[in-house]
Design a protein around this motif. Structure first.
Motif, short mmCIF file in Angstrom:
data_model
loop_
_atom_site.label_atom_id
_atom_site.label_comp_id
_atom_site.label_asym_id
_atom_site.label_seq_id
_atom_site.Cartn_x
_atom_site.Cartn_y
_atom_site.Cartn_z
N ARG A 110 -5.08 7.74 6.83
CA ARG A 110 -6.95 7.42 6.10
C ARG A 110 -6.84 8.52 5.62
O ARG A 110 -7.39 7.77 4.25
CB ARG A 110 -7.73 7.53 7.88
N GLU A 146 -14.43 1.08 8.32
CA GLU A 146 -13.54 0.79 7.84
C GLU A 146 -13.16 0.29 6.22
O GLU A 146 -13.16 0.94 4.78
CB GLU A 146 -12.50 0.28 8.79
N VAL A 177 1.17 6.79 -1.46
CA VAL A 177 -0.22 5.90 -0.96
C VAL A 177 -1.57 6.86 -1.24
O VAL A 177 -1.47 5.74 -2.20
CB VAL A 177 -0.25 6.11 0.61
N LEU A 185 -5.98 0.73 -5.56
CA LEU A 185 -5.44 -0.56 -4.96
C LEU A 185 -6.23 0.68 -3.18
O LEU A 185 -5.85 1.60 -2.45
CB LEU A 185 -3.49 -0.36 -4.04
N GLY A 186 -7.30 -0.56 -2.57
CA GLY A 186 -8.34 0.38 -1.34
C GLY A 186 -7.17 -0.72 0.15
O GLY A 186 -6.87 -1.89 -0.51
N ARG A 187 -7.11 -0.39 1.20
CA ARG A 187 -6.85 -0.95 1.92
C ARG A 187 -7.47 -0.85 3.32
O ARG A 187 -7.68 0.76 3.25
CB ARG A 187 -5.46 0.07 2.37
N SER A 188 -7.45 -1.16 4.33
CA SER A 188 -8.49 -1.00 5.33
C SER A 188 -7.14 -1.03 7.01
O SER A 188 -6.44 -1.98 5.99
CB SER A 188 -9.55 -2.11 5.60
N PHE A 189 -7.47 -1.08 7.44
CA PHE A 189 -6.10 -0.91 8.40
C PHE A 189 -6.40 -1.93 9.73
O PHE A 189 -7.89 -2.44 10.46
CB PHE A 189 -5.81 0.61 9.33
N GLU A 232 -4.79 10.20 3.92
CA GLU A 232 -4.23 9.82 2.25
C GLU A 232 -4.55 7.92 1.67
O GLU A 232 -4.76 8.44 1.07
CB GLU A 232 -2.96 10.01 3.11
N GLN A 233 -4.88 7.88 2.70
CA GLN A 233 -5.69 6.44 1.94
C GLN A 233 -6.68 6.12 1.15
O GLN A 233 -5.92 4.88 0.50
CB GLN A 233 -5.48 5.14 2.85
N THR A 273 -3.73 4.80 -4.21
CA THR A 273 -5.54 4.31 -3.74
C THR A 273 -6.01 4.89 -5.69
O THR A 273 -6.95 4.40 -5.97
CB THR A 273 -5.90 5.17 -3.34
N SER A 292 0.58 -1.09 0.11
CA SER A 292 -0.12 0.15 -0.54
C SER A 292 0.72 1.23 -0.56
O SER A 292 0.39 2.43 -0.05
CB SER A 292 -0.40 -0.25 1.00
N LEU A 328 -14.83 2.61 4.44
CA LEU A 328 -14.13 3.91 3.44
C LEU A 328 -13.02 3.35 2.20
O LEU A 328 -13.30 4.10 1.52
CB LEU A 328 -12.92 3.96 4.41
#
Lengths: 251, 316
Positions: B195, A160, A76, A84-88, B197-198, A80, A54, A163
């Motif tokens: 977040r 999350e 980053v 490319l999506g991402r959760s934490f 930025e993500q 996106t 990511s 988003l």
């Protein structure tokens, strides 16, 4: 995007913290439309690998290729935009705002490269539609106007994911999306993940073995910064090397 | 959500009442005081765009404030007042850009310290090395006032009307910025930059844009002050100016459009009144500030919010 196409490719990815190689040369391709469960003991480098993909971790070597495009050098937010999506692992939502406001922010970020500054944010009907669509997908309609920080842990995990969904990612990295989700909500949360993957590639880290075996099309095992092997859940259960390294003490 | 809340209306009414008071009052002192409040108010609402909205604490606003003052002082004789006022805004934004190139490499406390030290560098440059242009510590006297429509702006009352126009335009632009998607994005950056930025925001670019807009406000404000005083000096560039605007903003209520203006008003009135009794007025102001941070954490705007809620509750 039919199944069988490679949507994410890792080429000899290495991440080092000082002298320690947290990720020591991972090469692997991930096919679109499939759910990959990334498992491994604590400290195996799963989250670090995800950070490398990511853009949160700097690569010592290697390449990340997304839908045929080399994204290794992208920041980053550019990754996106590339899909490319991402959760934490640790919930990162916008506190002090409602659930719907959280989702609208993601919708604005996705739709506009330069954020409009000449019109009130409330005037953008399409943004509201985008946000409400995802709100329904993640099943939080009844909480649309609740402050995000007041949500239950399980609902926050769903937000999350929501988003990340608003950027319509082709590859979705989910770092323990089910961590802390209560037993009674687990089936519902799994259903959510199954529902949102349609046409996307999902790489998820999950510690609950039953859950990860149940939801994944393929399991990828990581130990000490390297991929130990992969296969269908059934194959992984039967693999002696994996059992020795990881599942052994479980069964 | 887009509806005006009662506390916002009350704050706007308070600011409007202050302006009307200056118009009807015959006192030269209150006219001068309220002129100062409008000028410093522009600096404070610009400051809050980065401080209250984006969560960046700059200690370098004195640099942009002073740059605006010097830009007007040096350019107005040749290019006229309004073009020079525009250049003052551009100078503030340009200097903010320059500062941001270095300061935005770091965040949090380190950002504050870098803006502080870079601004002090500008102060030293203006007071010594660039003496040939800036007049050194003596500054530049005889800064011009506008020459428009044949109105005599050397009359303080006429100049006050000019200030009101600039102030209202400044507030209107800022009000729009704050409720625009750009403003929402800044709030997102403050709430959770990782977040933000993500989900696809270019966080550094947003911070930089906000800092430059804030710098433009500082530049205009500094130019207007120089013109009010007919004088510009390195004192405007001194770090204590940056400290003052921080105190004003916190006193008024950060994260609100007009709170900072009310903070400026309280600050300036207290300074005016206290300095008549004691030369240690700054110390007394400090105590007031400490008490306010303890008992009024959301500043004067917080008081208005309580007032607004009280009414709403009573009407139900």
């Amino acid at each position: 995007m039919s199944a069988g196409n490679v949507s994410l490719q890792c080429e000899n990815i290495q991440v080092a913290f000082g002298g320690l190689k947290a990720v020591a040369g991972v090469s692997r391709s991930f096919q679109s439309g499939r759910i990959y469960g990334l498992i491994g003991p604590n400290g195996a480098g799963k989250t670090t690998l995800m950070n490398a993909l990511s853009g949160h971790a700097t690569l010592a070597a290697g390449q990340v290729i997304l839908n045929g495009r080399d994204i290794t050098k992208l920041s980053v937010h550019a990754r996106t935009r590339a899909g490319l999506g991402r959760s934490f692992q640790i919930t990162k939502i916008f506190s002090g705002m409602t659930v719907l406001e959280n989702l609208k922010l993601a919708a604005f970020a996705h739709r506009y490269r330069v954020q409009p500054f000449w019109m009130p944010a409330g005037r953008f009907a399409e943004i509201r539609q985008d946000a409400e669509k995802v709100l329904a997908q993640i099943g939080l309609e009844r909480l649309a106007h609740a402050p995000a920080e007041n949500l239950s842990h399980g609902d926050q995990r769903a937000l999350e994911v929501g988003l990340a969904l608003l950027s319509d990612p082709s590859v979705l990295l989910l770092d323990e999306p089910l961590a802390g989700v209560g037993h009674e909500r687990l089936e519902q949360a799994l259903e959510l993940i199954r529902r949102i993957v349609a046409g996307r590639t999902v790489l998820l880290i999950e510690h609950n073995m039953d859950v990860v075996m149940q939801i994944s099309d393929e399991i990828v095992v990581m130990v000490q910064g390297q991929l130990l092997g992969s296969g269908t859940p059934a194959e992984i259960r039967a693999n002696p090397a994996v059992r020795a390294a990881y599942l052994g003490n479980d069964e | 959500m887009s509806m005006l809340r009662l506390d916002q209306i009350l704050m706007a009414a308070a600011v409007a009442a202050m302006i009307v008071f200056a118009m009807v009052s015959t006192s030269e002192e209150s006219l001068n005081l309220i002129s100062l409040i409008l000028i410093w108010g522009l600096l404070a609402i610009g400051f809050d765009l980065i401080f209250g909205m984006a969560g960046m604490l700059s200690f370098g606003h004195a640099a942009m404030f002073g740059a605006g003052g010097y830009a007007l002082a040096l350019l107005a004789p040749q290019f006229g007042f309004l073009p020079s006022l525009l250049v003052a805004a551009v100078a503030g934004a340009a200097l903010a850009f320059l500062l941001s190139v270095f300061a935005l490499r770091v965040s949090g406390l380190f950002f504050s310290l870098l803006t502080l030290s870079l601004a002090q560098l500008v102060y030293i440059l203006a007071s010594t090395k660039l003496r040939a242009f800036t007049g050194g510590l003596d500054g530049i006297p005889g800064v011009l006032r506008p020459a428009l429509f044949g109105v005599d702006f050397y009359n303080n009352r006429n100049y006050f009307y000019f200030l009101v126009v600039v102030f209202v335009i400044g507030v209107a632009i800022m009000a729009l910025l704050r409720i625009s998607p750009f403003g929402s994005a800044l709030k997102a950056v403050q709430a959770n930059d990782v977040r933000a930025e993500q989900i696809g925001y270019n966080v550094q670019r947003l911070r930089q844009c906000a800092f430059m807009i804030s710098g433009a406000y500082a530049g205009v404000s500094g130019a207007l002050l120089a013109s009010l005083m007919f004088y510009v000096s390195p004192q405007m560039l001194h770090w204590s100016t940056s400290g003052d605007v921080l105190i004003m903003t916190l006193l008024g209520g950060k994260g609100t459009l007009l709170g900072p203006v009310l903070g400026v008003a309280v600050f300036e009135v207290l300074k005016e009144e206290l300095s008549q009794f004691t030369e240690h007025w700054y110390g007394v102001l400090g105590i007031v500030f400490i008490l306010c941070t303890i008992f009024l954490p959301n500043g004067i705007a917080g008081l208005f919010a309580v007032l607004g809620r009280g009414r709403k509750g009573a009407s139900k």
